[in-house]
Scaffold this active site. Structure first.
Site, short mmCIF file in Angstrom:
data_model
loop_
_atom_site.label_atom_id
_atom_site.label_comp_id
_atom_site.label_asym_id
_atom_site.label_seq_id
_atom_site.Cartn_x
_atom_site.Cartn_y
_atom_site.Cartn_z
N HIS A 95 105.23 -14.36 -7.01
CA HIS A 95 106.54 -14.85 -6.57
C HIS A 95 107.44 -15.07 -7.78
CE1 HIS A 95 105.14 -18.76 -8.03
NE2 HIS A 95 106.41 -19.10 -8.04
N LYS A 141 106.56 -3.48 -14.54
CA LYS A 141 106.63 -2.28 -13.70
C LYS A 141 105.21 -1.77 -13.51
CE LYS A 141 107.79 0.38 -17.82
NZ LYS A 141 108.82 1.14 -18.50
#
Length: 171
Positions: A95, A141
């Protein structure tokens, strides 16, 4: 591209409304289990705690080193494959709370992945099988299988083929 789901908020910053997002008691339970796990010297017990109480998916013979910090709000969004090493003081986030929104996304770490110490893995990231992440990396990423990656921002240092060639030269 990270795979996160975005939730917009009005008025106050998203963290101010945290307990509308996740139960207070869930956070209290998770913090207690995570703190116990951070110092637990028995790797099998640590994995059992994470699987049982945090609902994380943790593969066989995966080792979380001392002080690893899984996500306190959504640890069930974390999946770590078999035979991985997650290095000292690594943080795995599922989160992120921002001013006008919060985001939640699964973290998938493949089999036989090595994550170096003091690394931060952001939500919505997948790390492919056999990848190696150097220490102090911001994993912002997806990481392809078998590569050696590191840095801030993270970059591919060696492709799978280059890494295989280097390992063969070492033998």
């Amino acid at each position: 591209m990270r795979q996160t789901k975005r939730y917009r908020v009005n008025k106050d910053n998203s963290l101010w409304h945290i307990y509308q997002t996740v139960s207070f008691w869930k956070v209290v339970k998770n913090v207690c289990i995570i703190q116990l796990g951070r110092y637990m010297p028995l790797l099998s017990v640590k994995n059992w705690l994470y699987r049982t109480f945090l609902r994380m998916k943790v593969g066989k013979t995966t080792a979380f080193a001392l002080m690893v910090m899984p996500d306190t709000m959504f640890p069930e969004q974390i999946k770590v494959g078999s035979n991985c090493v997650i290095g000292y003081n690594t943080t795995i986030l599922a989160h992120e709370y921002l001013i006008k929104e919060y985001r939640i996304g699964p973290v998938v770490i493949g089999d036989e992945v090595m994550v170096g110490a003091n690394t931060t893995v952001l939500p919505g990231v997948t790390i492919g099988n056999g990848a190696i992440i150097s220490a102090a990396t911001l994993v912002n990423k997806d990481v392809p299988p078998g590569v050696f990656a590191g840095g801030n921002p993270m970059q591919i240092i060696y492709t799978k083929e280059e890494l295989t060639e280097r390992q063969e030269d070492d033998e």
